[in-house]
Design a protein around this motif. Structure first.
Motif, PDB file in Angstrom:
ATOM      1  N   PHE A 242      -1.578  12.579 -12.979  1.00 36.43           N
ATOM      2  CA  PHE A 242      -1.333  11.388 -12.167  1.00 36.43           C
ATOM      3  C   PHE A 242      -2.395  10.324 -12.447  1.00 36.43           C
ATOM      4  N   SER A 243      -3.652  10.729 -12.520  1.00 34.06           N
ATOM      5  CA  SER A 243      -4.736   9.780 -12.794  1.00 34.06           C
ATOM      6  C   SER A 243      -4.529   9.073 -14.131  1.00 34.06           C
ATOM      7  N   GLN A 244      -4.096   9.823 -15.122  1.00 38.98           N
ATOM      8  CA  GLN A 244      -3.848   9.252 -16.439  1.00 38.98           C
ATOM      9  C   GLN A 244      -2.654   8.297 -16.399  1.00 38.98           C
ATOM     10  N   ALA A 245      -1.593   8.678 -15.707  1.00 41.53           N
ATOM     11  CA  ALA A 245      -0.396   7.835 -15.632  1.00 41.53           C
ATOM     12  C   ALA A 245      -0.690   6.505 -14.952  1.00 41.53           C
ATOM     13  N   LEU A 246      -1.416   6.544 -13.850  1.00 38.70           N
ATOM     14  CA  LEU A 246      -1.624   5.292 -13.112  1.00 38.70           C
ATOM     15  C   LEU A 246      -2.485   4.292 -13.872  1.00 38.70           C
ATOM     16  N   GLN A 247      -3.257   4.748 -14.846  1.00 41.11           N
ATOM     17  CA  GLN A 247      -4.034   3.817 -15.667  1.00 41.11           C
ATOM     18  C   GLN A 247      -3.125   2.937 -16.532  1.00 41.11           C
ATOM     19  N   GLN A 248      -1.888   3.385 -16.739  1.00 37.71           N
ATOM     20  CA  GLN A 248      -0.939   2.644 -17.574  1.00 37.71           C
ATOM     21  C   GLN A 248      -0.071   1.675 -16.783  1.00 37.71           C
ATOM     22  N   TRP A 249      -0.211   1.640 -15.457  1.00 35.04           N
ATOM     23  CA  TRP A 249       0.650   0.820 -14.604  1.00 35.04           C
ATOM     24  C   TRP A 249      -0.070  -0.450 -14.189  1.00 35.04           C
TER      25      TRP A 249
ATOM     26  N   PHE B 251       0.874  -1.170   0.000  1.00 33.29           N
ATOM     27  CA  PHE B 251       0.000   0.000   0.000  1.00 33.29           C
ATOM     28  C   PHE B 251       0.910   1.218   0.000  1.00 33.29           C
ATOM     29  N   VAL B 252       0.678   2.108  -0.943  1.00 38.34           N
ATOM     30  CA  VAL B 252       1.578   3.235  -1.152  1.00 38.34           C
ATOM     31  C   VAL B 252       0.789   4.534  -1.062  1.00 38.34           C
ATOM     32  N   GLN B 253       1.214   5.396  -0.148  1.00 37.88           N
ATOM     33  CA  GLN B 253       0.620   6.727  -0.052  1.00 37.88           C
ATOM     34  C   GLN B 253       1.444   7.666  -0.930  1.00 37.88           C
ATOM     35  N   VAL B 254       0.758   8.420  -1.760  1.00 34.11           N
ATOM     36  CA  VAL B 254       1.423   9.350  -2.672  1.00 34.11           C
ATOM     37  C   VAL B 254       0.933  10.760  -2.367  1.00 34.11           C
ATOM     38  N   THR B 255       1.891  11.663  -2.139  1.00 38.17           N
ATOM     39  CA  THR B 255       1.585  13.078  -1.919  1.00 38.17           C
ATOM     40  C   THR B 255       2.079  13.850  -3.128  1.00 38.17           C
ATOM     41  N   MET B 256       1.212  14.725  -3.622  1.00 40.19           N
ATOM     42  CA  MET B 256       1.528  15.484  -4.832  1.00 40.19           C
ATOM     43  C   MET B 256       1.899  16.920  -4.506  1.00 40.19           C
ATOM     44  N   ARG B 257       2.699  17.516  -5.399  1.00 41.57           N
ATOM     45  CA  ARG B 257       2.997  18.949  -5.325  1.00 41.57           C
ATOM     46  C   ARG B 257       1.806  19.693  -5.908  1.00 41.57           C
ATOM     47  N   ARG B 258       1.311  20.637  -5.174  1.00 40.72           N
ATOM     48  CA  ARG B 258       0.113  21.359  -5.630  1.00 40.72           C
ATOM     49  C   ARG B 258       0.452  22.510  -6.589  1.00 40.72           C
ATOM     50  N   ASP B 259       1.724  22.821  -6.720  1.00 34.43           N
ATOM     51  CA  ASP B 259       2.094  23.909  -7.617  1.00 34.43           C
ATOM     52  C   ASP B 259       2.276  23.446  -9.064  1.00 34.43           C
ATOM     53  N   VAL B 260       2.089  22.159  -9.319  1.00 39.40           N
ATOM     54  CA  VAL B 260       2.209  21.625 -10.670  1.00 39.40           C
ATOM     55  C   VAL B 260       0.819  21.642 -11.313  1.00 39.40           C
ATOM     56  N   GLU B 261       0.741  22.250 -12.496  1.00 41.39           N
ATOM     57  CA  GLU B 261      -0.546  22.335 -13.189  1.00 41.39           C
ATOM     58  C   GLU B 261      -1.082  20.949 -13.528  1.00 41.39           C
ATOM     59  N   GLN B 262      -2.371  20.783 -13.351  1.00 41.98           N
ATOM     60  CA  GLN B 262      -3.093  19.558 -13.666  1.00 41.98           C
ATOM     61  C   GLN B 262      -2.448  18.315 -13.046  1.00 41.98           C
ATOM     62  N   TRP B 263      -1.936  18.442 -11.814  1.00 44.13           N
ATOM     63  CA  TRP B 263      -1.274  17.320 -11.157  1.00 44.13           C
ATOM     64  C   TRP B 263      -2.210  16.126 -11.007  1.00 44.13           C
TER      65      TRP B 263
ATOM     66  N   TYR C   1      -6.988   5.125  -4.883  1.00 43.82           N
ATOM     67  CA  TYR C   1      -8.021   5.828  -4.132  1.00 43.82           C
ATOM     68  C   TYR C   1      -7.550   7.241  -3.797  1.00 43.82           C
ATOM     69  N   ILE C   2      -8.450   8.197  -3.879  1.00 44.81           N
ATOM     70  CA  ILE C   2      -8.206   9.536  -3.351  1.00 44.81           C
ATOM     71  C   ILE C   2      -8.580   9.454  -1.883  1.00 44.81           C
ATOM     72  N   ILE C   3      -7.682   9.940  -1.020  1.00 38.75           N
ATOM     73  CA  ILE C   3      -7.898   9.770   0.417  1.00 38.75           C
ATOM     74  C   ILE C   3      -7.814  11.094   1.168  1.00 38.75           C
ATOM     75  N   THR C   4      -8.284  11.062   2.414  1.00 41.03           N
ATOM     76  CA  THR C   4      -8.120  12.193   3.312  1.00 41.03           C
ATOM     77  C   THR C   4      -6.802  12.022   4.054  1.00 41.03           C
ATOM     78  N   GLY C   5      -6.354  13.076   4.700  1.00 39.12           N
ATOM     79  CA  GLY C   5      -5.116  13.000   5.470  1.00 39.12           C
ATOM     80  C   GLY C   5      -3.985  13.724   4.768  1.00 39.12           C
ATOM     81  N   ASP C   6      -2.765  13.345   5.111  1.00 38.93           N
ATOM     82  CA  ASP C   6      -1.579  14.028   4.591  1.00 38.93           C
ATOM     83  C   ASP C   6      -1.291  13.717   3.124  1.00 38.93           C
ATOM     84  N   ALA C   7      -1.626  12.510   2.679  1.00 33.50           N
ATOM     85  CA  ALA C   7      -1.356  12.112   1.295  1.00 33.50           C
ATOM     86  C   ALA C   7      -2.583  12.386   0.427  1.00 33.50           C
ATOM     87  N   ASN C   8      -2.375  12.389  -0.881  1.00 38.42           N
ATOM     88  CA  ASN C   8      -3.471  12.585  -1.829  1.00 38.42           C
ATOM     89  C   ASN C   8      -4.078  11.271  -2.296  1.00 38.42           C
TER      90      ASN C   8
END
Length: 159
Positions: free
Chosen positions: A84-91, A68-80, A98-105
């Motif tokens: 990311f959603s598009q990239a993970l469809q290829q993996w 299980f991997v928590q991923v936190t994104m930089r909010r200053d990157v346009e269309q992050w 899942y989009i989650i609450t808390g420190d990670a996205n």
């Protein structure tokens, strides 16, 4: 869609055995085959039954790592989020996202053949995705419960 006690029995039986014949299902829920089939089709068309699938034992087919991997994104990157959603469809390693609450996205469930494969996925794909700021991995040591079944006791029948 309103579910009654018979619908809940049908859902319970189909979750236990998605390959059950309509005749056997009808017998178990005390309906005629035509009434049972009509109800199953209504559950499918109503979106209650999303799809049918075979559940594969990951370890039996050589996927030793479950993480299980928590991923936190930089909010200053346009269309992050979109990127990311598009990239993970290829993996193919990502079997749940899942989009989650808390420190990670995001929370990802990742399956890999071994630690070398998992490491390559993290270093060569995940970390190189534009906008990724931080990754926190949790490797599963032992699975205590893992099911897609929803207990019909959680559902409310309307009668």
């Amino acid at each position: 869609m309103q579910l009654d006690a018979t619908d809940l029995k049908i859902l319970q039986q189909l979750q236990a055995d998605g390959r059950i014949s309509n005749q056997d299902l009808a017998d178990k829920v005390f309906l005629s085959p035509s009434s049972c089939l009509r109800r199953v089709r209504m559950l499918e068309e109503g979106g209650i039954i999303h799809h049918y699938c075979a559940v594969i034992d990951a370890a039996a087919v050589g996927l030793e790592v479950d993480a299980f991997v928590q991923v936190t994104m930089r909010r200053d990157v346009e269309q992050w989020h979109e990127n990311f959603s598009q990239a993970l469809q290829q993996w193919p390693e990502v079997v749940g996202s899942y989009i989650i609450t808390g420190d990670a996205n995001y929370l990802l469930r990742v399956r890999a053949r071994n630690l070398k494969h998992y490491s390559a996925f993290v270093l060569e794909r995940l970390y190189k995705t534009t906008g990724v700021l931080d990754i926190r991995s949790n490797i599963v040591l032992q699975t205590l419960k893992d099911t897609q079944q929803i207990a019909t006791s959680l559902l409310v029948a309307t009668e």
